[in-house]
Design an enzyme around this catalytic site. Sequence first.
Site, mmCIF file in Angstrom:
data_model
loop_
_atom_site.group_PDB
_atom_site.id
_atom_site.type_symbol
_atom_site.label_atom_id
_atom_site.label_comp_id
_atom_site.label_asym_id
_atom_site.label_seq_id
_atom_site.Cartn_x
_atom_site.Cartn_y
_atom_site.Cartn_z
ATOM 1 N N GLY A 11 0.787 -1.233 0.000
ATOM 2 C CA GLY A 11 0.000 0.000 0.000
ATOM 3 C C GLY A 11 0.817 1.280 0.000
ATOM 4 O O GLY A 11 0.300 2.340 0.366
ATOM 5 N N SER A 12 2.065 1.214 -0.463
ATOM 6 C CA SER A 12 2.849 2.456 -0.473
ATOM 7 C C SER A 12 2.278 3.456 -1.482
ATOM 8 O O SER A 12 2.375 4.667 -1.275
ATOM 9 C CB SER A 12 4.326 2.179 -0.742
ATOM 10 O OG SER A 12 4.527 1.724 -2.057
ATOM 11 N N ARG A 92 -5.158 -9.060 -9.163
ATOM 12 C CA ARG A 92 -6.148 -9.821 -9.953
ATOM 13 C C ARG A 92 -6.591 -8.991 -11.154
ATOM 14 O O ARG A 92 -6.619 -7.758 -11.075
ATOM 15 C CB ARG A 92 -7.356 -10.192 -9.092
ATOM 16 C CG ARG A 92 -6.992 -11.170 -7.981
ATOM 17 C CD ARG A 92 -8.146 -11.412 -7.046
ATOM 18 N NE ARG A 92 -7.672 -12.060 -5.836
ATOM 19 C CZ ARG A 92 -7.749 -13.379 -5.582
ATOM 20 N NH1 ARG A 92 -8.338 -14.180 -6.432
ATOM 21 N NH2 ARG A 92 -7.263 -13.873 -4.462
ATOM 22 N N ASN A 108 -4.579 2.045 -13.116
ATOM 23 C CA ASN A 108 -3.638 1.068 -12.557
ATOM 24 C C ASN A 108 -2.230 1.644 -12.645
ATOM 25 O O ASN A 108 -1.925 2.407 -13.559
ATOM 26 C CB ASN A 108 -3.697 -0.239 -13.362
ATOM 27 C CG ASN A 108 -2.746 -1.295 -12.810
ATOM 28 O OD1 ASN A 108 -2.676 -1.510 -11.593
ATOM 29 N ND2 ASN A 108 -2.005 -1.947 -13.684
ATOM 30 N N HIS A 110 1.748 0.434 -13.015
ATOM 31 C CA HIS A 110 2.542 -0.745 -13.379
ATOM 32 C C HIS A 110 4.022 -0.374 -13.384
ATOM 33 O O HIS A 110 4.390 0.680 -13.911
ATOM 34 C CB HIS A 110 2.109 -1.249 -14.764
ATOM 35 C CG HIS A 110 2.827 -2.496 -15.152
ATOM 36 N ND1 HIS A 110 2.484 -3.735 -14.643
ATOM 37 C CD2 HIS A 110 3.907 -2.695 -15.950
ATOM 38 C CE1 HIS A 110 3.315 -4.641 -15.121
ATOM 39 N NE2 HIS A 110 4.195 -4.036 -15.915
ATOM 40 N N ASP A 142 -8.361 -1.577 -18.993
ATOM 41 C CA ASP A 142 -9.347 -2.220 -19.853
ATOM 42 C C ASP A 142 -9.293 -3.723 -19.563
ATOM 43 O O ASP A 142 -8.710 -4.134 -18.552
ATOM 44 C CB ASP A 142 -9.123 -1.868 -21.337
ATOM 45 C CG ASP A 142 -7.784 -2.349 -21.848
ATOM 46 O OD1 ASP A 142 -7.124 -3.161 -21.157
ATOM 47 O OD2 ASP A 142 -7.380 -1.926 -22.947
ATOM 48 N N GLY A 144 -7.622 -6.084 -20.812
ATOM 49 C CA GLY A 144 -6.352 -6.776 -21.015
ATOM 50 C C GLY A 144 -5.476 -6.731 -19.774
ATOM 51 O O GLY A 144 -5.841 -6.141 -18.747
ATOM 52 N N ASP A 146 -2.477 -5.118 -18.213
ATOM 53 C CA ASP A 146 -1.573 -3.969 -18.305
ATOM 54 C C ASP A 146 -1.633 -3.303 -19.679
ATOM 55 O O ASP A 146 -0.625 -2.818 -20.195
ATOM 56 C CB ASP A 146 -0.133 -4.379 -17.939
ATOM 57 C CG ASP A 146 -0.077 -4.976 -16.536
ATOM 58 O OD1 ASP A 146 -0.776 -4.453 -15.651
ATOM 59 O OD2 ASP A 146 0.644 -5.965 -16.329
ATOM 60 N N GLU A 175 6.847 6.000 -8.862
ATOM 61 C CA GLU A 175 5.421 5.635 -8.770
ATOM 62 C C GLU A 175 4.691 6.580 -7.835
ATOM 63 O O GLU A 175 3.583 7.052 -8.118
ATOM 64 C CB GLU A 175 5.264 4.202 -8.235
ATOM 65 C CG GLU A 175 5.693 3.120 -9.203
ATOM 66 C CD GLU A 175 5.378 1.733 -8.668
ATOM 67 O OE1 GLU A 175 4.928 1.587 -7.513
ATOM 68 O OE2 GLU A 175 5.584 0.772 -9.422
HETATM 69 C C1 GRF Z 1 3.945 -1.406 -7.310
HETATM 70 O O1 GRF Z 1 5.266 -1.574 -7.738
HETATM 71 C C2 GRF Z 1 3.015 -1.372 -8.495
HETATM 72 O O2 GRF Z 1 3.577 -0.805 -9.626
HETATM 73 C C3 GRF Z 1 2.741 -2.827 -8.711
HETATM 74 O O3 GRF Z 1 2.683 -3.393 -7.425
HETATM 75 C C4 GRF Z 1 3.446 -2.596 -6.523
HETATM 76 C C5 GRF Z 1 2.534 -2.186 -5.396
HETATM 77 O O4 GRF Z 1 3.228 -1.570 -4.367
HETATM 78 N N1 GRF Z 1 1.525 -2.982 -9.482
HETATM 79 P P1 GRF Z 1 2.444 -0.917 -3.133
HETATM 80 O O5 GRF Z 1 1.514 -1.980 -2.566
HETATM 81 O O6 GRF Z 1 1.712 0.286 -3.615
HETATM 82 O O7 GRF Z 1 3.527 -0.577 -2.145
#
Ligand code: GRF
Length: 191
Positions: A11-12, A92, A108, A110, A142, A144, A146, A175
């Site tokens: 959850g960062s 998921r 999302n 990624h 969507d 797919g 990613d 991120e």
């Molecule tokens: C992140 O690297 C995100 O890009 C990927 O999963 C990780 C989740 O990290 N989808 P966090 O739970 O937000 O710390």
Amino acid sequence: MRIGILGSGSGSNMQAILDAIEDASLDAEIALVLSDNPNAFILERARTNGIPTALIDCRGFKSKYPDEAQRETAAALKAAGVELVCLAGFMRLVRKPLLDAFPDRILNIHPSLLPAYPGLMAWQQAVEDGASESGCTVHQVDSGMDTGPIIIQAKVPVLPDDTAETLHARIQIEEHRIYPEAIRIVTGVTS
Ligand code: GRF
């Protein structure tokens, strides 16, 4: 802007969105945090911050997200008045029942420069591939894996002595910067 967050892990990214709200650089509210993993730290972070949480019951499936569970997720988000759904480390694949409930309103994050390295452990894929550069992407979801229109990306270098872990840590710094920025872009909401 009422945001709902789905996560399976630490959850960062949720924390980064919350920090942006608290420092008034994002005018929004996290209305609900949902997880498919009762032990996920994202739930503890949410509770610590007084954010309502709930579990997603995936009927014992390890990776599948059954339609019934997606309908329940959509109902819980709607009941909380959620307008934008952010997947943050949610493991998921979201499909029609949830997508139809929030058209163009599911994001999302990624850990790669999509379309490169979709799927699991993208940072490890980049290291194993000998890439000189990777990064992260926020995109609309969507049906797919990613795929979906890209909203914002950030690049990070892959250093010669990087391991999967050191690269992931460098990607996560970016991120945490671009997820709140993506929400501002999509919603037109700043502060
Ligand atoms: C992140 O690297 C995100 O890009 C990927 O999963 C990780 C989740 O990290 N989808 P966090 O739970 O937000 O710390």
